[in-house]
Design a protein around this motif. Structure first.
Motif, mmCIF file in Angstrom:
data_model
loop_
_atom_site.group_PDB
_atom_site.id
_atom_site.type_symbol
_atom_site.label_atom_id
_atom_site.label_comp_id
_atom_site.label_asym_id
_atom_site.label_seq_id
_atom_site.Cartn_x
_atom_site.Cartn_y
_atom_site.Cartn_z
ATOM 1 N N LEU A 117 24.751 38.899 48.448
ATOM 2 C CA LEU A 117 24.410 39.433 47.139
ATOM 3 C C LEU A 117 25.311 38.849 46.055
ATOM 4 O O LEU A 117 26.480 38.543 46.299
ATOM 5 N N THR A 118 24.752 38.734 44.861
ATOM 6 C CA THR A 118 25.549 38.417 43.679
ATOM 7 C C THR A 118 25.884 39.721 42.971
ATOM 8 O O THR A 118 24.998 40.521 42.676
ATOM 9 N N VAL A 119 27.171 39.923 42.740
ATOM 10 C CA VAL A 119 27.660 41.156 42.117
ATOM 11 C C VAL A 119 28.444 40.796 40.857
ATOM 12 O O VAL A 119 29.278 39.887 40.870
ATOM 13 N N HIS A 120 28.156 41.495 39.773
ATOM 14 C CA HIS A 120 28.878 41.279 38.521
ATOM 15 C C HIS A 120 30.036 42.262 38.406
ATOM 16 O O HIS A 120 29.935 43.412 38.808
ATOM 17 N N ALA A 121 31.122 41.776 37.805
ATOM 18 C CA ALA A 121 32.298 42.613 37.553
ATOM 19 C C ALA A 121 32.942 42.182 36.249
ATOM 20 O O ALA A 121 32.688 41.078 35.747
ATOM 21 N N SER A 122 33.792 43.035 35.711
ATOM 22 C CA SER A 122 34.595 42.702 34.535
ATOM 23 C C SER A 122 36.034 42.509 34.975
ATOM 24 O O SER A 122 36.625 43.406 35.591
ATOM 25 N N ALA A 123 36.576 41.329 34.695
ATOM 26 C CA ALA A 123 37.970 41.035 35.018
ATOM 27 C C ALA A 123 38.825 41.237 33.775
ATOM 28 O O ALA A 123 38.404 40.920 32.656
ATOM 29 N N PHE A 124 40.033 41.767 33.965
ATOM 30 C CA PHE A 124 40.977 41.973 32.872
ATOM 31 C C PHE A 124 42.254 41.191 33.194
ATOM 32 O O PHE A 124 42.789 41.280 34.300
ATOM 33 N N ILE A 125 42.713 40.422 32.229
ATOM 34 C CA ILE A 125 43.826 39.500 32.433
ATOM 35 C C ILE A 125 44.927 39.796 31.425
ATOM 36 O O ILE A 125 44.659 39.983 30.230
ATOM 37 N N LYS A 126 46.146 39.823 31.888
ATOM 38 C CA LYS A 126 47.314 40.001 31.028
ATOM 39 C C LYS A 126 47.949 38.628 30.788
ATOM 40 O O LYS A 126 48.363 37.959 31.739
ATOM 41 N N ALA A 127 47.974 38.200 29.525
ATOM 42 C CA ALA A 127 48.474 36.861 29.212
ATOM 43 C C ALA A 127 48.990 36.815 27.780
ATOM 44 O O ALA A 127 48.743 37.725 26.978
ATOM 45 N N ASP A 128 49.676 35.707 27.450
ATOM 46 C CA ASP A 128 50.222 35.558 26.095
ATOM 47 C C ASP A 128 49.117 35.337 25.069
ATOM 48 O O ASP A 128 49.187 35.839 23.946
ATOM 49 N N ASP A 129 48.102 34.555 25.445
ATOM 50 C CA ASP A 129 47.025 34.251 24.518
ATOM 51 C C ASP A 129 45.777 33.899 25.309
ATOM 52 O O ASP A 129 45.799 33.823 26.545
ATOM 53 N N VAL A 130 44.656 33.658 24.600
ATOM 54 C CA VAL A 130 43.380 33.417 25.268
ATOM 55 C C VAL A 130 43.403 32.111 26.056
ATOM 56 O O VAL A 130 42.762 31.993 27.108
ATOM 57 N N GLU A 131 44.142 31.096 25.564
ATOM 58 C CA GLU A 131 44.217 29.830 26.299
ATOM 59 C C GLU A 131 44.889 30.036 27.656
ATOM 60 O O GLU A 131 44.436 29.509 28.680
ATOM 61 N N MET A 132 45.987 30.820 27.661
ATOM 62 C CA MET A 132 46.662 31.099 28.930
ATOM 63 C C MET A 132 45.769 31.920 29.855
ATOM 64 O O MET A 132 45.728 31.682 31.059
ATOM 65 N N ALA A 133 45.030 32.860 29.289
ATOM 66 C CA ALA A 133 44.139 33.685 30.106
ATOM 67 C C ALA A 133 43.059 32.836 30.749
ATOM 68 O O ALA A 133 42.762 32.973 31.942
#
Length: 266
Positions: A117-133
């Motif tokens: 199955l294909t399952v969707h999720a939301s990932a949350f990332i802690k980083a300095d900025d969007v480029e690092m994320a």
């Protein structure tokens, strides 16, 4: 440090017990497009194929991270939105999605069908900025999300690098999108799988089967009452409801053995 979110795709293996492929497919169709509560342990029993503890419908104990959902962008998100997203949605509980599905379906002799199955999720990332994320997510050599470490993957504790090797967590509110193309539903047991076990799985006694069926019946009734009651009781995990049902049945049996259980005069 800031927080960012990105939609991702996971690959999950589903196991369905049914006498035929069409009947297994009918059960599969009932969950496609539905929410999936990742912290509801009834979805993920980690039981071997051919065992009487394998539920009618179950999902493998680990999922593979495929990567970001096509065309998905990494965006900034505030902590309040993350905290809300980390609250498990009761609509994704197994008892809500497939309320009549049984945890103890057969004595281990039913054919088992498997699909990817294909399952969707939301990932949350802690980083300095969007480029690092973006770099952190795209360049990480992802393996699997394992349900042996629920806190590390599905709670804020996962942001602590002393607890988790990456500052990344997922919302427990997943969604089953559909069958992965090219990996359709097929029978995987008993064809060839018996060789994995040195001994055949023990078959339950009639008394054991009667007990688990009674627990399922009482647990389903309790679930209905708790959902109607509200006040936070509806968020009680299904596995805890089953534990309460087992305690009630044990208490009833003990009182009956002591001849103290009230009997109807009718």
């Amino acid at each position: 440090m800031a927080y960012f979110t990105i939609p991702i795709d996971l690959a999950a293996t589903i196991y369905i017990q049914a006498p035929t492929l069409p009947k297994a497919d009918a059960k599969l169709q009932k969950i496609l497009g539905k929410p999936l509560n990742a912290v509801d342990s009834r979805w993920f029993p980690d039981a071997p194929l051919g065992c009487y503890t394998l539920p009618e419908v179950s999902i493998a104990y680990a999922m593979m991270i495929r990567g970001r959902t096509p065309n998905a962008k990494c965006e900034a998100i505030d902590w309040a939105a993350i905290a809300e997203a980390l609250i498990p949605n009761p609509e994704g509980r197994k008892s809500k999605v497939i309320p009549r599905s049984r945890d103890f379906f057969s004595d281990g002799n039913s054919p088992v069908f498997e699909a990817d199955l294909t399952v969707h999720a939301s990932a949350f990332i802690k980083a300095d900025d969007v480029e690092m994320a973006n770099q952190l997510f795209d360049e990480t050599n992802w393996t699997t999300v394992g349900w042996h470490d629920l806190d590390g993957w599905f709670t804020a504790a996962g942001f602590d690098q002393e607890y988790n090797y990456l500052p990344v967590v997922f919302s427990p509110n997943l969604r089953i999108i559909g069958i992965t193309p090219g990996i359709e539903l097929e029978q995987v047991w008993p064809d060839g799988e018996e060789a994995e076990y040195s001994e055949p799985p023990r078959k339950p006694s009639l008394k054991e089967l009667e007990r688990v069926r009674e627990i399922d019946l009482v647990a389903n009734r309790l679930r209905s009452h708790l959902d109607a009651l509200g006040g936070g009781f509806e968020s009680l995990p299904d596995i805890k409801v089953h534990e309460v049902a087992a305690l009630l049945i044990d208490y009833k049996n003990k009182r009956m053995a002591e001849s103290r259980w009230p009997h109807s005069n009718r």
